[in-house]
Design a protein around this motif. Sequence first.
Motif, PDB file in Angstrom:
ATOM      1  N   GLU A  23      42.977  44.634  42.266  1.00  6.50           N
ATOM      2  CA  GLU A  23      42.357  45.477  43.284  1.00  6.50           C
ATOM      3  C   GLU A  23      43.209  45.541  44.545  1.00  6.50           C
ATOM      4  OE1 GLU A  23      40.024  47.811  45.715  1.00  6.50           O
ATOM      5  OE2 GLU A  23      40.155  47.653  43.527  1.00  6.50           O
ATOM      6  N   ARG A  59      44.052  42.956  51.665  1.00  3.61           N
ATOM      7  CA  ARG A  59      43.017  42.105  51.058  1.00  3.61           C
ATOM      8  C   ARG A  59      41.812  41.934  51.968  1.00  3.61           C
ATOM      9  NH1 ARG A  59      41.780  37.001  52.105  1.00  3.61           N
ATOM     10  NH2 ARG A  59      42.932  35.903  53.739  1.00  3.61           N
ATOM     11  N   GLU A 109      41.418  40.795  38.040  1.00  8.22           N
ATOM     12  CA  GLU A 109      40.537  41.681  38.796  1.00  8.22           C
ATOM     13  C   GLU A 109      40.836  41.669  40.288  1.00  8.22           C
ATOM     14  OE1 GLU A 109      35.759  42.452  39.620  1.00  8.22           O
ATOM     15  OE2 GLU A 109      36.401  41.099  38.017  1.00  8.22           O
ATOM     16  N   ARG A 110      40.909  40.476  40.888  1.00  8.13           N
ATOM     17  CA  ARG A 110      41.128  40.392  42.330  1.00  8.13           C
ATOM     18  C   ARG A 110      42.524  40.879  42.722  1.00  8.13           C
ATOM     19  NH1 ARG A 110      41.935  35.880  43.509  1.00  8.13           N
ATOM     20  NH2 ARG A 110      41.918  34.900  41.461  1.00  8.13           N
ATOM     21  N   ILE A 148      38.975  40.211  49.850  1.00 10.56           N
ATOM     22  CA  ILE A 148      39.300  39.575  48.570  1.00 10.56           C
ATOM     23  C   ILE A 148      40.151  38.340  48.831  1.00 10.56           C
ATOM     24  CG2 ILE A 148      40.566  39.854  46.392  1.00 10.56           C
ATOM     25  CD1 ILE A 148      39.863  42.810  46.496  1.00 10.56           C
ATOM     26  N   HIS A 192      42.889  29.945  49.330  1.00  6.80           N
ATOM     27  CA  HIS A 192      42.062  30.237  48.159  1.00  6.80           C
ATOM     28  C   HIS A 192      41.414  28.951  47.646  1.00  6.80           C
ATOM     29  CE1 HIS A 192      40.708  32.882  45.000  1.00  6.80           C
ATOM     30  NE2 HIS A 192      41.176  32.081  44.062  1.00  6.80           N
ATOM     31  N   LEU A 238      42.899  35.647  47.614  1.00  5.85           N
ATOM     32  CA  LEU A 238      44.030  35.581  46.695  1.00  5.85           C
ATOM     33  C   LEU A 238      44.654  34.196  46.720  1.00  5.85           C
ATOM     34  CD1 LEU A 238      45.927  38.926  47.480  1.00  5.85           C
ATOM     35  CD2 LEU A 238      44.471  38.454  45.501  1.00  5.85           C
TER      36      LEU A 238
END
Length: 432
Positions: free
Chosen positions: A32, A113, A28-29, A119, A19, A121
């Motif tokens: 989800e 993810r 949010e991330r 996404i 990340h 993380l």
Amino acid sequence: MTDSSATLEQWLERLMHQHSSAIDLGLERVGEVARRLGLLDQPLAPRVISVAGTNGKGSTVAMLDACARACGLTSVCYTSPHLLRYNERVRINGLEVSDAALVAAFERIEQARLAEPAISLSYFETGTLAAALIIRQQAPDIAILEVGLGGRLDAVNIFDADVAVVTTIALDHADYLGTDISVIGREKAGIMRSGGAAVLGSRTLPDSVSAYAEQIGMRVVATLGTTFDYAAGVAGLDWHGINAEGQQCHLEQLAQPQLPLDNAASALQALMLAGIEPSQAQICRAFESLSLPGRMQRIGRWRLDVAHNPHAAGWVARRLASEPVPQGRLALLAMLGDKDANSVVAELAPVIDGWVCATIEGERGRSAATLAERVAAEGGQVFFEASSVTDALTWIDKNEALADWEVLVCGSFVTVAAALEWLNKRSQGVGG
């Protein structure tokens, strides 16, 4: 695609760098990915307790867990950071989670993810989701979650808690939380849920914490010093508070844990509000056998504490002030660069007779020389400036003039972790 042959160490190395930033607050991330994993479809466990605060979170979690298990309940705890092994972060009925369980969780998270849209993380976010997957798999009677940083925007806060505990509010992590105590209190109170229960575990919390609880309509707010309290005497610890029905409860002559009593009282109140009412015998059994690495931990003449901010250092100093010292007390201090070293030194100075300062390397590190300057400014005597915590420990161990001195090792989780590793090797006759 995931690599099913990767070891836990390889996974952790990958997560450390995947990340853009080590700390990235926001829900949010991570929320989800949790949704994709089905983690938000139902509560993590029949009872969920979340613990936020500047200091005392780990102690509170440890006492919640010990008392719950003494009552015959199964539990899973999630804490951070770890000292020696990542597995310490997830404990199933008091035992560290296995490498295999963590790797399996990381593999599931990676698949989720990477589903479109992919996404990113952080290390902590991935670890939080892994803990949640393990909790779901274990199906414990109670899940106890330690909030990492702040509260409202911490990854742990994607999960609803039946009881939210706020231990203390003090200055720390100023780069992320700022220096306004009222604002920090509001952020940590963000783990509360409308209609739920809250435990306010300090007598000096900012008004913003209780104001937020009132604003969102908490079912019950139990405050140390009013709703619940304790008295410590020669016969033991006496506690009073309320249960889940709001009825008054009293417990007398409890064993006193070797951890902050405010945290012990808060843990008991949180359990009561979660519908768990331990007996005097169960609490005594839990507290008598409880120890927490790195919290005033004693190994021979060595005292280890992860205190790294003024509030925590003040508690350590008060504890030490009540204990006799045969010859003298030395402090081995090593701190990260973003911590308030001046105030930590000032808090400890009245109970320390000499100092050894050590360097912590790395981007967030701090040199022994800069620490020594701060000690000198407080009138302290620096005996040695070491290039590392290990070098400092070795120097102290070989200094015959200090052989009868007690040694406090503190300033960071990194400092205490290095000391534990050195002491373990020393006890096994390796190195030193």
